[in-house]
Scaffold this motif. Structure first.
Motif, PDB file in Angstrom:
ATOM      1  N   GLU A  54       0.810  -1.208   0.000  1.00  0.00           N
ATOM      2  CA  GLU A  54       0.000   0.000   0.000  1.00  0.00           C
ATOM      3  C   GLU A  54       0.847   1.264   0.000  1.00  0.00           C
ATOM      4  O   GLU A  54       0.437   2.281  -0.518  1.00  0.00           O
ATOM      5  N   ILE A  55       2.039   1.206   0.594  1.00  0.00           N
ATOM      6  CA  ILE A  55       2.843   2.412   0.623  1.00  0.00           C
ATOM      7  C   ILE A  55       3.754   2.547  -0.603  1.00  0.00           C
ATOM      8  O   ILE A  55       4.485   3.507  -0.721  1.00  0.00           O
ATOM      9  N   THR A  56       3.711   1.566  -1.499  1.00  0.00           N
ATOM     10  CA  THR A  56       4.474   1.694  -2.736  1.00  0.00           C
ATOM     11  C   THR A  56       3.748   2.695  -3.624  1.00  0.00           C
ATOM     12  O   THR A  56       2.637   2.440  -4.069  1.00  0.00           O
ATOM     13  N   PRO A  57       4.315   3.875  -3.880  1.00  0.00           N
ATOM     14  CA  PRO A  57       3.589   4.942  -4.565  1.00  0.00           C
ATOM     15  C   PRO A  57       3.120   4.565  -5.953  1.00  0.00           C
ATOM     16  O   PRO A  57       2.041   4.919  -6.357  1.00  0.00           O
ATOM     17  N   GLU A  58       3.953   3.818  -6.702  1.00  0.00           N
ATOM     18  CA  GLU A  58       3.602   3.514  -8.081  1.00  0.00           C
ATOM     19  C   GLU A  58       2.336   2.664  -8.183  1.00  0.00           C
ATOM     20  O   GLU A  58       1.684   2.639  -9.199  1.00  0.00           O
ATOM     21  N   LYS A  59       1.964   1.941  -7.083  1.00  0.00           N
ATOM     22  CA  LYS A  59       0.764   1.100  -7.112  1.00  0.00           C
ATOM     23  C   LYS A  59      -0.493   1.959  -7.127  1.00  0.00           C
ATOM     24  O   LYS A  59      -1.470   1.639  -7.772  1.00  0.00           O
ATOM     25  N   ASN A  60      -0.503   3.037  -6.291  1.00  0.00           N
ATOM     26  CA  ASN A  60      -1.721   3.794  -6.088  1.00  0.00           C
ATOM     27  C   ASN A  60      -1.785   5.105  -6.860  1.00  0.00           C
ATOM     28  O   ASN A  60      -2.836   5.571  -7.212  1.00  0.00           O
ATOM     29  N   ILE A  61      -0.654   5.698  -7.028  1.00  0.00           N
ATOM     30  CA  ILE A  61      -0.613   7.011  -7.659  1.00  0.00           C
ATOM     31  C   ILE A  61       0.304   6.924  -8.859  1.00  0.00           C
ATOM     32  O   ILE A  61       1.446   6.531  -8.730  1.00  0.00           O
ATOM     33  N   SER A  62      -0.192   7.287 -10.017  1.00  0.00           N
ATOM     34  CA  SER A  62       0.638   7.132 -11.206  1.00  0.00           C
ATOM     35  C   SER A  62       0.387   8.265 -12.181  1.00  0.00           C
ATOM     36  O   SER A  62      -0.553   9.043 -12.044  1.00  0.00           O
ATOM     37  N   SER A  63       1.261   8.323 -13.179  1.00  0.00           N
ATOM     38  CA  SER A  63       1.078   9.320 -14.228  1.00  0.00           C
ATOM     39  C   SER A  63      -0.217   9.052 -15.004  1.00  0.00           C
ATOM     40  O   SER A  63      -0.802   9.979 -15.570  1.00  0.00           O
ATOM     41  N   GLU A  64      -0.690   7.802 -15.000  1.00  0.00           N
ATOM     42  CA  GLU A  64      -1.950   7.486 -15.709  1.00  0.00           C
ATOM     43  C   GLU A  64      -3.133   8.197 -15.045  1.00  0.00           C
ATOM     44  O   GLU A  64      -4.055   8.658 -15.721  1.00  0.00           O
ATOM     45  N   ASN A  65      -3.106   8.285 -13.724  1.00  0.00           N
ATOM     46  CA  ASN A  65      -4.168   8.986 -13.000  1.00  0.00           C
ATOM     47  C   ASN A  65      -4.127  10.478 -13.310  1.00  0.00           C
ATOM     48  O   ASN A  65      -5.163  11.130 -13.477  1.00  0.00           O
ATOM     49  N   ILE A  66      -2.931  11.021 -13.408  1.00  0.00           N
ATOM     50  CA  ILE A  66      -2.767  12.433 -13.779  1.00  0.00           C
ATOM     51  C   ILE A  66      -3.320  12.672 -15.183  1.00  0.00           C
ATOM     52  O   ILE A  66      -4.040  13.648 -15.423  1.00  0.00           O
ATOM     53  N   LEU A  67      -2.998  11.763 -16.114  1.00  0.00           N
ATOM     54  CA  LEU A  67      -3.501  11.906 -17.490  1.00  0.00           C
ATOM     55  C   LEU A  67      -5.024  11.870 -17.530  1.00  0.00           C
ATOM     56  O   LEU A  67      -5.652  12.635 -18.266  1.00  0.00           O
ATOM     57  N   LYS A  68      -5.625  11.001 -16.739  1.00  0.00           N
ATOM     58  CA  LYS A  68      -7.097  10.910 -16.704  1.00  0.00           C
ATOM     59  C   LYS A  68      -7.682  12.265 -16.310  1.00  0.00           C
ATOM     60  O   LYS A  68      -8.617  12.768 -16.943  1.00  0.00           O
ATOM     61  N   ASN A  69      -7.118  12.890 -15.270  1.00  0.00           N
ATOM     62  CA  ASN A  69      -7.606  14.199 -14.824  1.00  0.00           C
ATOM     63  C   ASN A  69      -7.310  15.294 -15.850  1.00  0.00           C
ATOM     64  O   ASN A  69      -8.118  16.203 -16.057  1.00  0.00           O
ATOM     65  N   TYR A  70      -6.166  15.182 -16.499  1.00  0.00           N
ATOM     66  CA  TYR A  70      -5.810  16.143 -17.560  1.00  0.00           C
ATOM     67  C   TYR A  70      -6.816  16.069 -18.712  1.00  0.00           C
ATOM     68  O   TYR A  70      -7.293  17.098 -19.207  1.00  0.00           O
ATOM     69  N   PHE A  71      -7.159  14.849 -19.135  1.00  0.00           N
ATOM     70  CA  PHE A  71      -8.104  14.685 -20.243  1.00  0.00           C
ATOM     71  C   PHE A  71      -9.502  15.192 -19.865  1.00  0.00           C
ATOM     72  O   PHE A  71     -10.203  15.761 -20.700  1.00  0.00           O
ATOM     73  N   ASN A  72      -9.898  14.988 -18.618  1.00  0.00           N
ATOM     74  CA  ASN A  72     -11.193  15.514 -18.165  1.00  0.00           C
ATOM     75  C   ASN A  72     -11.202  17.047 -18.220  1.00  0.00           C
ATOM     76  O   ASN A  72     -12.202  17.657 -18.604  1.00  0.00           O
ATOM     77  N   LEU A  73     -10.086  17.655 -17.829  1.00  0.00           N
ATOM     78  CA  LEU A  73      -9.958  19.116 -17.908  1.00  0.00           C
ATOM     79  C   LEU A  73     -10.016  19.569 -19.368  1.00  0.00           C
ATOM     80  O   LEU A  73     -10.743  20.511 -19.720  1.00  0.00           O
ATOM     81  N   LYS A  74      -9.270  18.888 -20.216  1.00  0.00           N
ATOM     82  CA  LYS A  74      -9.265  19.220 -21.657  1.00  0.00           C
ATOM     83  C   LYS A  74     -10.676  19.143 -22.229  1.00  0.00           C
ATOM     84  O   LYS A  74     -11.126  20.053 -22.944  1.00  0.00           O
ATOM     85  N   ASP A  75     -11.395  18.062 -21.898  1.00  0.00           N
ATOM     86  CA  ASP A  75     -12.760  17.876 -22.419  1.00  0.00           C
ATOM     87  C   ASP A  75     -13.708  18.974 -21.936  1.00  0.00           C
ATOM     88  O   ASP A  75     -14.605  19.397 -22.673  1.00  0.00           O
TER      89      ASP A  75
END
Length: 199
Positions: A54-75
């Motif tokens: 659970e404390i391994t950052p790459e498991k829970n927080i990733s650049s893919e999650n950032i991209l998802k939020n970026y695309f929602n903003l773009k849309d």
């Protein structure tokens, strides 16, 4: 188990069970005790292993999650929706912050911290502005996210798209080849070209 044995001991004496039966009961109690302790250790080990994951950052927080939020903003900008752009820019700044904080110092790659700091600043500014200014900061944010992806990589194909009309020529990222211009929205929805595919 010791309590259980001390409870049973008078019963064993009172009924005058022979030594073999008494020893069998003792062996059964000891075996049960050993089994219980070993199961508990296994559960503790499993819990520790889960906590490590659970404390391994790459498991829970990733650049893919950032991209998802970026695309929602773009849309939201494509749809000329200032309020949704505000909401999604806040989500984006949070995910950028989480990602930045989750990477250990040893794992920080050259320039990543600086890129994330700029992206966080631009995402926060977008959340506080009118739609025209949101689009201006979105241009800088798109550059930041593109720089981040150059360092972190991505699991999905991305398309860098280009609008020749906005501010002397401006890029953004999309998860689709289809052109939907976030800088002009409904005014010039399909203005732009796919410059390159990022894999």
């Amino acid at each position: 188990m010791v309590i259980l044995y001390s409870y049973l001991e008078p019963y064993l004496k009172e009924n005058k069970l022979n030594t073999i039966q008494s020893n069998l009961v003792k062996i059964a109690l000891i075996a049960t005790l050993i089994f219980t302790v070993s199961c508990k250790k296994t559960e503790e080990n499993a819990t520790v292993e889960t906590e490590r994951k659970e404390i391994t950052p790459e498991k829970n927080i990733s650049s893919e999650n950032i991209l998802k939020n970026y695309f929602n903003l773009k849309d939201a900008l494509v749809k000329d929706d200032k309020d949704k752009a505000t909401i999604h820019s806040e989500y984006l700044s949070n995910s950028l912050n989480d990602f930045n904080n989750s990477i250990s110092i040893e794992n920080k790659q050259d320039g990543l911290k600086e890129v994330l700091s700029k992206a966080i600043k631009n995402a926060i500014l977008i959340s506080k502005k009118d739609i025209k200014t949101q689009r201006e900061y979105f241009k800088e944010l798109s550059e930041n996210i593109t720089d981040m992806i150059a360092i972190t990589g991505t699991e999905q194909p991305l398309y860098e798209q280009h609008c020749p009309m906005y501010n002397g020529g401006t890029n953004w990222l999309s998860n689709s080849k289809e052109i939907r211009n976030p800088y002009y929205g409904s005014q010039m929805l399909k203005c732009g070209i796919v410059q390159r595919e990022i894999k």
